[in-house]
Write an enzyme that holds these catalytic residues in place. Structure first.
Site: not given
Length: 876
Positions: A332, A612, A616
């Site tokens: 990410d 985080d 996700d």
């Protein structure tokens, strides 16, 4: 119903509600009974007893249990009450199952953490009255009232919004707050991150106020869909689990086959049935490395402790090795590769770039800060800025670079026109000194049209078309560099009543970005050197994502970038082909992230996923290895991940990869050692049986060797230091066998050698130095001590004397302890009946010592020959 593509009036009509009075109490109760509570379904945790018995669903364990039963029956049949063997085997199996249950910690917690995200209460209009109710009692059609600081309790269509923004980074990956507008009607296929007229459950309102009509509750919300994916998605087996399972099947089937052959040979020779059973039990014990599952678990546990000291907390033991086998890391962007903190990086006036600490820059920043609603508490390193991230960045920069003539007295705001997404501007009137001044900030293309002058060395001069075009060109360049750009202008007033967003003096542009972490670039470079492909997956804009990826060298001229909308139009095969060149995936949803991870996996790659946010979590669980950020990460992401990085540092992943590879190397050494020893034991029993000799080793002696004198050296092998070139190797292919690159052949040859010297000791003892009891004791001692010596051979492919005899202190301790214990078993008369041994004299011990040291001499000679051959090859 796609509420975002309908007007509020049509949404209210479809939900049988009112935009003025909301639902009636009676209709709300009826709908609550029909739809259920506004909360997330929880997945039932597995019963601990079921988890315990699942540990026995392993072929090696099943064969051991069968051996336990046979051994128990044999003990009963003999009538001697010798139950030591079945009890020892059973204790090993039970201990291994307990360790498995304790370490089994998957993503069931994720749903509990998702439930904690739900807002505990909500302000709702029912029967025309504003009231506060538990958030779980909200139903479709409820009219909710929202203000800055509120957590959104359900998905809803905005009815009205004034300066309303929400932070959706944990759900969509969008780092900046999202501006909301009730007036907009959007296309049906609008991406999740661009639903400007909707509010989403579990996100947070950061500014303004709004009303919205609830369109989805509970598991039907966007966060509910994530919860459902967490329920539905099972975590894959790691490469180590697959390889150990394959090795276990080979060993188990081989053990059964050999036991069957020996049993049939005994029957054909008309040996007593129970004697044949006992011999089969001996072979089963010799063939199966009983301690292997437990030793591997201990090695992994020791690795986990080391990783915890380096800021990586492992929630699933076998995931340690999986990270070392990773061939692609899907990361990410927001909060993982970047800091998730907006900061000012570029300043421009109408005349060109400004240094951050020059007087013009200070004036620009400090006037812009007057037009911000962020609050500052504390000073210096203890300073905290609270508010909307873009404004926080401006205020922080102004605090870092104050005007030299600025007074420390607080500046009172006399008037304000709040920011709206329609105007894209915010205006305030303040008196920073003796002058009354209006400050306006907002979108450069909008603000510049309101300006008639620009500030030139503190003097307002006419803004010409050429200067205006130059400013817009600068704005476009900054935007191309993935910066969020804010324009600032001012106007001197005689009274607050003269405030108007016109005839302004342009002051400058402020460029802000969510900067990459300092450690991210070297971490990415190390990953590439290690043969690992770094990939960015984000909900942010593609321009921003590409710019960050380019800075971090994730993407280059040969790679591509795609958006979630483009992924929607791809089949699974097309997406699989896309992953061959694509290194940036932007504007993606949780479903997209899962598809991307699975596309890489379908190419035979071991996929790691870092992140985080709430968004996700499903991909973290789907990936072969999920890494969540410990500081900025949501509890949902942590609950679904295998590894948590406590310092939120992307570079920690690199350390984890190196340690994962090292642990895998050490586990291979453990398997190499144990299996070569077990093959030697099998050959001793098999050959002696085939040529009609009495059994050289008793089952209890084999258990002692496998579980005591082998176990400690094997665990010491598990803590060998990492090779210096470990991050210059390519990742281990997913399909690669544990026994690849000649390891299987080496194990067999070394096993034959170990078996041969044990049989030699037995033969010497039987025919030269004493008789059957002496021969068995010599074979027992030689087998045990030669395996202790052999553990040192397995430490490295280089000479033991080059890596250092004493470089592994735990191996040194294991050698001393196991040697002492083995000598004690033979030397202490009280233990003779238990292990079937006798005292040996000096000559017999010298023969045992000479044979036991043979593996060291032979394998050191082999290593020296290989080293000479390698040097000659390089010189050519």
């Amino acid at each position: 119903m796609n509420a975002h593509s309908l007007s509020p009036v049509r949404v209210a009509k479809a939900l049988d509600s009112s935009l003025e009075t909301g639902l009636s109490s009676s209709r709300a109760r009826a709908r609550l009974e029909k739809d259920g509570y506004n909360k997330l379904d929880s997945k039932k945790n597995s019963n601990i007893i079921i988890c315990f018995f699942k540990q026995f669903a392993n072929l090696m364990v099943i064969i051991l249990l069968i051996a336990t039963v046979i051994s128990f029956v044999t003990a009963v049949y003999d009538g001697e009450g010798n139950y030591a063997e079945p009890i020892i085997i059973l204790l090993i199996v039970i201990l291994n199952a307990i360790v498995g249950v304790v370490q089994e910690n998957r993503a069931e917690r994720a749903l509990a953490e998702l439930q904690k995200l739900a807002s505990p209460s909500a302000t709702v209009i029912r029967d025309g009255k504003k009231q506060k109710i538990p958030a779980e009692e909200l139903v479709r059609g409820d009219l909710i009232v929202l203000k800055a600081g509120d957590m959104i309790p359900a998905d809803g269509r905005l009815v009205s919004a004034v300066g309303f923004r929400t932070r959706e980074s944990s759900l969509t990956g969008e780092s900046a707050p999202c501006e909301k507008s009730a007036a907009k009607i959007l296309p049906e296929r609008t991406p999740l991150a661009e639903l400007e007229n909707m509010v989403l459950s579990s996100t947070v309102a950061v500014s303004g106020h709004a009303t919205a009509i609830v369109t989805q509750t509970g598991m039907d919300t966007q966060v509910g869909k994530i919860a459902k994916m967490l329920n539905d998605e099972s975590a894959p087996q790691t490469p180590l689990q697959k390889r150990l399972a394959a090795a276990g099947r080979v060993l188990g089937i081989g053990a059964v086959a050999i036991c069957g052959v020996i049993f049939l040979l005994g029957i054909l020779r008309r040996s007593p049935v129970m004697e044949s059973f006992m011999l089969s039990v001996s072979l089963a014990v010799a063939a199966i490395p009983e301690g292997l599952p437990m030793i591997v678990t201990v090695v992994l546990s020791m690795g986990v402790q080391k990783m915890a000291k380096r800021n990586a907390i492992v929630r699933n033991l076998t995931a340690v090795e999986a990270l070392g086998s990773a061939t692609v890391i899907c990361s990410d962007k927001t909060g993982t590769l970047t800091q998730n903190i907006m900061s000012v990086t570029k300043l421009r006036s109408a005349e060109g770039e400004l240094a951050l600490n020059c007087e013009k820059a200070r004036k620009l920043l400090n006037l812009a800060a007057l037009c911000c609603n962020s609050t500052v508490t504390g000073n210096g390193s203890k300073r905290t800025v609270t508010g909307e991230p873009t404004e926080n960045a401006i205020v922080s920069a102004a605090q870092d670079h104050p005007e030299s003539q600025r007074s420390d007295a607080p500046v009172r705001r006399l008037a304000e026109i709040p920011f709206t997404s329609e105007r894209k501007l915010m205006t305030v009137v303040c008196r920073p000194g003796s002058d009354l001044i209006q400050v306006t900030k907002g979108a450069p293309d909008v603000l510049l049209k309101k300006c008639t002058k620009y500030d030139k060395n503190g003097i307002a001069v006419p803004l010409t078309p050429g200067i205006s075009n130059s400013v817009m060109s600068c704005n476009n360049n900054l935007a191309d560099d993935a910066l969020r750009v804010i324009a600032v202008a001012y106007r001197k007033l005689s009274s607050a009543g003269d405030m108007a967003e016109k005839e302004l003096t342009f002051l400058g542009l402020i460029g802000m970005t969510d900067p990459p972490r300092k450690e991210a670039l070297p971490a990415v470079e190390t990953c590439k050197e290690a043969g690992i492909i770094p990939v960015m997956i984000t909900g942010d804009h593609i321009v921003t994502a590409k710019a960050i990826a380019k800075k971090l060298k994730i993407s280059d001229e040969n790679s591509t970038a795609v958006t979630g909308s483009e992924i929607d139009g791809m089949s699974d095969d097309e997406l699989k082909r896309c992953t061959e060149t694509c290194r940036v995936f932007a504007r993606v949803t949780p479903e997209h992230k899962m598809r991307i991870v699975k596309a890489f996996q379908s190419r035979g790659m071991t996929a790691a996923m870092t992140g985080d946010g709430v968004n996700d979590a499903p991909a973290l669980k789907t990936a072969d290895i999920g890494c969540a950020m410990g500081k900025s990460g949501t509890d949902v992401a942590k609950g679904a991940a295998d590894i948590i990085l406590t310092d939120d540092n992307f570079a920690t992943i690199v350390n984890a990869v190196a340690m994962g590879r090292g642990i895998y190397d050490n586990i291979k050494k453990v398997i190499h050692f144990l299996l070569s020893c077990n093959i030697g034991e099998i050959l001793v029993i098999l050959v002696s049986t085939l040529i009609g000799m009495p059994a050289p080793l008793l089952p209890v002696q084999l258990l002692w060797v496998n579980l005591v004198t082998d176990a400690l050296p094997a665990m010491a092998l598990g803590v060998e230091k990492l090779d210096s070139d470990i991050m210059r190797r390519k990742p281990i292919p997913r399909s690669e066998s544990l026994f690849a690159h000649g390891l299987g052949v080496n194990i067999v040859l070394e096993g034959i050698f170990m078996g041969a010297i044990t049989l030699l000791a037995y033969t010497v003892g039987l025919y030269i130095l004493g008789g059957l009891n002496v021969a068995r004791t010599m074979a027992f001692a030689t087998l045990s001590l030669s395996e202790i010596v052999h553990a040192n051979n397995v430490r490295s492919e280089r000479s033991l004397f080059k890596i250092g005899l004493f470089s592994n202190k735990k191996m040194l301790a294991a050698n001393l302890i196991c040697t002492t214990m083995q000598i004690a078993v033979i030397a202490l008369p009280a233990l003779d009946p238990v292990f079937g041994t006798v005292l040996l004299n000096r000559t017999q011990w010298l023969a045992v010592a000479a044979l036991s040291l043979l593996p060291l001499a032979v394998f050191e000679t082999e290593k020296a020959a290989k080293s000479i051959k390698l040097r000659r090859g390089k010189s050519r």
